[in-house]
Design a protein around this motif. Structure first.
Motif, PDB file in Angstrom:
ATOM      1  N   HIS A 173       6.140  13.250  -4.738  1.00 49.08           N
ATOM      2  CA  HIS A 173       6.117  13.303  -3.275  1.00 49.08           C
ATOM      3  C   HIS A 173       7.510  13.259  -2.661  1.00 49.08           C
ATOM      4  N   LYS A 174       8.511  13.076  -3.504  1.00 47.66           N
ATOM      5  CA  LYS A 174       9.869  13.007  -2.975  1.00 47.66           C
ATOM      6  C   LYS A 174      10.640  14.229  -3.456  1.00 47.66           C
ATOM      7  N   THR A 175      11.582  14.688  -2.645  1.00 45.35           N
ATOM      8  CA  THR A 175      12.457  15.746  -3.127  1.00 45.35           C
ATOM      9  C   THR A 175      13.887  15.321  -2.859  1.00 45.35           C
ATOM     10  N   GLU A 227       0.864  -1.178   0.000  1.00 43.07           N
ATOM     11  CA  GLU A 227       0.000   0.000   0.000  1.00 43.07           C
ATOM     12  C   GLU A 227       0.896   1.221   0.000  1.00 43.07           C
ATOM     13  N   CYS A 228       0.475   2.284  -0.701  1.00 37.68           N
ATOM     14  CA  CYS A 228       1.329   3.460  -0.716  1.00 37.68           C
ATOM     15  C   CYS A 228       0.523   4.706  -1.011  1.00 37.68           C
ATOM     16  N   VAL A 229       0.773   5.757  -0.221  1.00 34.61           N
ATOM     17  CA  VAL A 229       0.072   7.016  -0.461  1.00 34.61           C
ATOM     18  C   VAL A 229       0.829   7.895  -1.456  1.00 34.61           C
ATOM     19  N   PHE A 230       2.053   7.526  -1.779  1.00 37.37           N
ATOM     20  CA  PHE A 230       2.828   8.283  -2.761  1.00 37.37           C
ATOM     21  C   PHE A 230       2.478   7.798  -4.166  1.00 37.37           C
ATOM     22  N   ASP A 231       2.898   8.579  -5.142  1.00 39.69           N
ATOM     23  CA  ASP A 231       2.537   8.222  -6.509  1.00 39.69           C
ATOM     24  C   ASP A 231       3.722   8.393  -7.467  1.00 39.69           C
ATOM     25  N   CYS A 232       4.786   7.658  -7.195  1.00 43.85           N
ATOM     26  CA  CYS A 232       5.953   7.726  -8.072  1.00 43.85           C
ATOM     27  C   CYS A 232       5.613   7.025  -9.384  1.00 43.85           C
ATOM     28  N   LYS A 233       5.791   7.747 -10.474  1.00 44.83           N
ATOM     29  CA  LYS A 233       5.271   7.281 -11.762  1.00 44.83           C
ATOM     30  C   LYS A 233       5.842   5.933 -12.209  1.00 44.83           C
ATOM     31  N   TYR A 234       7.100   5.671 -11.864  1.00 45.28           N
ATOM     32  CA  TYR A 234       7.766   4.471 -12.366  1.00 45.28           C
ATOM     33  C   TYR A 234       7.441   3.236 -11.541  1.00 45.28           C
ATOM     34  N   CYS A 235       6.696   3.412 -10.432  1.00 44.00           N
ATOM     35  CA  CYS A 235       6.602   2.327  -9.456  1.00 44.00           C
ATOM     36  C   CYS A 235       5.288   1.575  -9.555  1.00 44.00           C
ATOM     37  N   ILE A 236       5.388   0.274  -9.482  1.00 43.90           N
ATOM     38  CA  ILE A 236       4.208  -0.579  -9.597  1.00 43.90           C
ATOM     39  C   ILE A 236       3.262  -0.389  -8.412  1.00 43.90           C
ATOM     40  N   ASN A 237       3.785   0.081  -7.297  1.00 38.19           N
ATOM     41  CA  ASN A 237       2.960   0.227  -6.089  1.00 38.19           C
ATOM     42  C   ASN A 237       2.345   1.619  -5.942  1.00 38.19           C
ATOM     43  N   ARG A 238       2.539   2.463  -6.923  1.00 39.80           N
ATOM     44  CA  ARG A 238       2.053   3.841  -6.807  1.00 39.80           C
ATOM     45  C   ARG A 238       0.559   3.859  -6.473  1.00 39.80           C
ATOM     46  N   ALA A 239       0.176   4.900  -5.721  1.00 46.46           N
ATOM     47  CA  ALA A 239      -1.193   4.989  -5.216  1.00 46.46           C
ATOM     48  C   ALA A 239      -2.237   4.827  -6.318  1.00 46.46           C
ATOM     49  N   LEU A 247      18.098   7.053  -4.183  1.00 43.80           N
ATOM     50  CA  LEU A 247      18.145   8.334  -4.868  1.00 43.80           C
ATOM     51  C   LEU A 247      17.092   8.364  -5.975  1.00 43.80           C
ATOM     52  N   GLU A 248      16.737   7.189  -6.452  1.00 48.15           N
ATOM     53  CA  GLU A 248      15.726   6.955  -7.492  1.00 48.15           C
ATOM     54  C   GLU A 248      16.146   7.474  -8.863  1.00 48.15           C
ATOM     55  N   LEU A 249      16.364   8.787  -8.990  1.00 54.19           N
ATOM     56  CA  LEU A 249      16.703   9.342 -10.296  1.00 54.19           C
ATOM     57  C   LEU A 249      17.901  10.260 -10.145  1.00 54.19           C
ATOM     58  N   SER A 257       9.241  -0.934   2.224  1.00 54.74           N
ATOM     59  CA  SER A 257       7.795  -0.786   2.334  1.00 54.74           C
ATOM     60  C   SER A 257       7.272   0.359   1.491  1.00 54.74           C
ATOM     61  N   GLY A 258       6.029   0.239   1.088  1.00 53.17           N
ATOM     62  CA  GLY A 258       5.306   1.386   0.570  1.00 53.17           C
ATOM     63  C   GLY A 258       4.961   2.281   1.749  1.00 53.17           C
ATOM     64  N   VAL A 259       4.496   3.487   1.444  1.00 48.17           N
ATOM     65  CA  VAL A 259       4.209   4.421   2.533  1.00 48.17           C
ATOM     66  C   VAL A 259       2.773   4.238   3.005  1.00 48.17           C
ATOM     67  N   LEU A 260       2.635   3.674   4.185  1.00 49.43           N
ATOM     68  CA  LEU A 260       1.327   3.428   4.769  1.00 49.43           C
ATOM     69  C   LEU A 260       0.994   4.645   5.639  1.00 49.43           C
TER      70      LEU A 260
HETATM   71  S1  SF4 Z   1       8.637   4.142  -4.990  1.00 47.12           S
HETATM   72 FE1  SF4 Z   1       8.067   3.811  -2.845  1.00 47.12          FE
HETATM   73  S2  SF4 Z   1       7.066   5.706  -2.270  1.00 47.12           S
HETATM   74 FE2  SF4 Z   1       7.109   5.710  -4.486  1.00 47.12          FE
HETATM   75  S3  SF4 Z   1       5.146   4.788  -5.077  1.00 47.12           S
HETATM   76 FE3  SF4 Z   1       6.630   3.146  -4.981  1.00 47.12          FE
HETATM   77  S4  SF4 Z   1       6.404   2.308  -2.949  1.00 47.12           S
HETATM   78 FE4  SF4 Z   1       5.453   4.319  -2.919  1.00 47.12          FE
END
Ligand code: SF4
Lengths: 260, 436
Positions: B186-188, B69-81, B172-174, B115-118
């Motif tokens: 949601h990340k800086t 579960e995740c409240v963030f919405d990172c475009k590249y991520c399968i778990n995005r909100a 760092l992601e990107l 974890s995703g952000v719960l």
């Molecule tokens: S990268 Fe992390 S914070 Fe971003 S959507 Fe995916 S699980 Fe959530």
């Protein structure tokens, strides 16, 4: 005529042969060391059978450690665990280089790096191979839990790795009773929950066969197999690479048995 | 959000390992710790691979998310909100059971918990901390733990979890702040770099403390790592490698991981990659990263503004050597360690052997081969006792043609080398031998 000192294929056996060959005063070029079972009978040679003797072996071991250093000693011990027909003689030649009269203390400690010498190179190489296999088995050993709580594992290694991984597993699972049966070399590592571990040569072939698995064992195996599949990224699938990193001879003893 | 009622442990594990697999780090290296005898587990510095999955990657740790579960919405991520996937969450006890039972059977070297952000970062970090605490104190687990720090988590939680884990990572992601703004709203950069800095500072304080009190608790003993996604955004190799270099130098990271972008969600901001994930590019970056860490190279020796990307056909070291032919050939009988390291076909291990063996006597080509020097690459760049192995021209085109002809460049076999470079991590065979 060469005199061949034939010894049992253990560290004690090889070190005793070193002791006997050296003490025979036949001269280094007139002796050869060989582990029993190595299929290299020579026609024009006299054979002497060496009886492994703990106190002789101990003296050789201490001399190597003192004169040639701990690093060299470890490499030699590892090489002695190899499956290799020439190892005993190669070890002897390396010791001649390091322990002969007139070799300075400093040089004796460096002998193992004299890779130009074919025997040093051979011992070095064997030690590397054995160490590599032992390291892989630290990861590839799989235990299954029997109904009496004992952890039971079967492997089939090329070299005699059990004595090299025993300390690692004993330290990791101090409160477990476990067995690692090495079908490849016909020996078995036994660890008791009180901290004692030892190696049994020629364990009975029905070992562990009568034992039922514990109640939760199958479920744990199912969870693990499921994990191994779901953790792989489909877009990157590369079975050839998987096989290369985890050859069949390891896989076939592992819970996840990856062969498709 | 889809959460099926009454998921079994098997289903949860399936969902939460599947969701965790895009984090490439699975290494268990960086720290030696003997078991105390009172619990279960130990660590050895080179790390241990326990299995290999169908993609050829090493499985060392039980790599799972606590929840996807995740409240963030990172475009590249399968778990995005905003993505419609089935969600699941473990309880701390379930994570402990899996870790302990898998570890006892020697399936794994330890746990990698992310974890995703719960709800919010602080709440999520609390859950992760509680889980590790249970594992360490109730189950007496002394094996390896790698835990992810959630960007935006409060400082006290970061400093607490660092005493429970062996390694922490903050992705760092990107590679650039702009890309991050675009794809991970949601990340800086600041929220990622500040906990990284905090971990660095706490580690160095802890080291001081350990000098005085040897039995003081250890903070992140295996150091921190991070990951960058490659190919989701337009940065070139030079930018990426320079970022990695400064992370090593300024933040003392143990590892930077590169993850070829896998398209798992649809978004107009993401590139289409019809050829699949950019694996060869990822591979070149790992090779170059290796050169930074073990070969004393610097990023701007390998790439520049004019030459910002790696050669597809040549590994970065051969590429560098070919454009610096004036520095070759080197004499293996006398060149120093650092110079030897720069010869294609010579690695840290063979360089060390050369240096030690030549004190004992003269070298020849046969000995070099046995020491592990890859002669088919090295011959163009070395002399031994003043002689080349056979007469060769020091001519760029000639060497290039021969290197490419030798069949180990740009072919599928490359991925094999890549594995050895990237996933065996700091596996230094010498250390392994000593450890035995
Ligand atoms: S990268 Fe992390 S914070 Fe971003 S959507 Fe995916 S699980 Fe959530």
């Amino acid at each position: 005529m060469v005199t061949v000192f034939e010894c049992e294929d253990t560290l004690d056996g090889i070190f005793t042969a070193v002791y006997d060959a050296w003490a025979s005063r036949l001269g280094h070029s007139a002796v050869r060391l060989q582990v029993r079972g190595a299929d290299t009978m020579q026609l024009f040679a006299v054979y002497r059978s060496v009886v492994a003797d703990g106190s002789k072996a101990e003296r050789v071991a201490r001399t190597i450690q003192n004169r040639m250093g701990g690093e060299t000693f470890e490499k030699i011990c590892q090489a002695a665990m190899a499956k290799d027909a020439d190892k005993a003689d190669a070890i002897y030649r390396v010791l001649v280089l390091g322990l002969s009269r007139g070799v300075s203390e400093r040089d004796a400690k460096q002998v193992i790096w004299q890779l130009q010498d074919p025997n040093v190179c051979h011992v070095f190489e064997l030690s590397r191979k054995v160490g590599h296999e032992a390291h892989r088995y630290m990861g590839f050993v799989r235990f299954r839990e029997l109904e009496n709580g004992v952890l039971f594992s079967e492997i089939s290694s090329e070299h005699h790795v059990l004595s090299l991984i025993g300390d690692h597993f004993a330290n990791r699972f101090p409160q477990e009773n476990f067995l690692i049966w090495n079908r490849g070399c016909g020996d078995c590592l036994v660890h008791r929950a009180d901290g004692v571990w030892f190696i049994v040569l020629d364990p009975p072939s029905e070992l562990g066969k009568a034992m039922q698995l514990s109640e939760k064992e199958e479920e744990m195996q199912r969870l693990w197999k499921g994990f191994c599949q779901s953790i792989s990224i489909r877009e990157r699938e590369n079975r050839a690479l998987q096989r290369q990193m985890l050859p069949y001879r390891f896989q076939k003893w592992m819970t996840e048995g990856l062969v498709s | 959000m889809r959460i099926a009622a009454g998921q079994s442990l098997y289903e949860k594990l399936n969902i939460l390992s599947d969701a965790a697999k895009y984090d490439v780090a699975c290494t268990s290296s960086g720290t030696d710790r003997r078991g105390s005898g009172q619990g279960i587990g130990n660590c050895i510095a080179p790390g241990i691979c326990h299995s290999f999955s169908a993609d050829g990657r090493c499985i060392s740790l039980l790599k799972i998310l606590f929840t996807n579960e995740c409240v963030f919405d990172c475009k590249y991520c399968i778990n995005r909100a905003s993505n419609d996937v089935e969600r699941a969450a473990f309880t701390p006890d379930e994570v402990c059971t899996l870790t302990m039972e898998f570890y006892r059977r020697n399936y794994i070297e330890g746990l990698f918990l992310s974890s995703g952000v719960l709800r919010n970062p602080a709440y999520t970090m609390e859950l992760l901390t509680a889980t590790l605490y249970k594992l360490r104190t109730e189950h007496h687990f002394e094996g390896y733990i790698h835990v992810k720090v959630i960007p935006g988590a409060p400082q006290e939680l970061v400093s607490r979890i660092g005493f429970l884990a062996d390694r922490v990572s903050i992705n760092l992601e990107l590679p650039t702040a702009e890309s991050l703004r675009l794809l991970a709203p949601h990340k800086t950069r600041r929220r990622i770099l500040s906990p990284m800095r905090q971990v660095q500072t706490l580690r160095s304080e802890n080291k001081q403390e350990l000098v005085q009190y040897r039995s003081a608790p250890r903070f992140v003993p295996a150091g921190q790592s991070t990951q960058m996604i490659i190919g989701a955004t337009p940065e070139n190799d030079y930018q990426i490698l320079s970022v990695a270099e400064s992370l090593y130098q300024k933040f003392e990271l143990k590892r930077v991981f590169y993850s070829a972008f896998v398209q798992v969600t649809e978004d107009p901001l993401l590139p289409a990659l019809p050829g699949g994930p950019p694996l060869l590019r990822e591979h070149r970056l790992y090779q170059a990263d290796w050169l930074l860490r073990f070969y004393q190279f610097q990023a701007d020796e390998l790439l520049s503004e004019q030459h910002p990307n790696f050669n597809v056909f040549l590994d970065p070291k051969c590429d560098w050597a070919l454009s610096h032919l004036e520095q070759f050939p080197v004499e293996v009988g006398s060149a120093d360690y650092r110079t030897l390291l720069r010869v294609p076909g010579i690695g840290p291990r063979s360089a060390q052997r050369i240096v030690r063996a030549r004190r004992m006597g003269r070298l020849d080509y046969e000995t070099l081969r046995k020491m592990g020097v890859v002669l088919k690459r090295a011959v163009y760049f070395i002399t031994c006792n003043g002689r080349q192995m056979y007469p060769l021209r020091m001519d760029e085109d000639f060497i290039l043609r021969n290197l490419l002809g030798s069949g180990d460049h740009g072919r599928p076999a490359e991925t094999v080398t890549y594995r050895q470079l990237s996933l065996f991590d700091d596996l230094q065979p010498e250390r392994v031998l000593q450890a035995l």
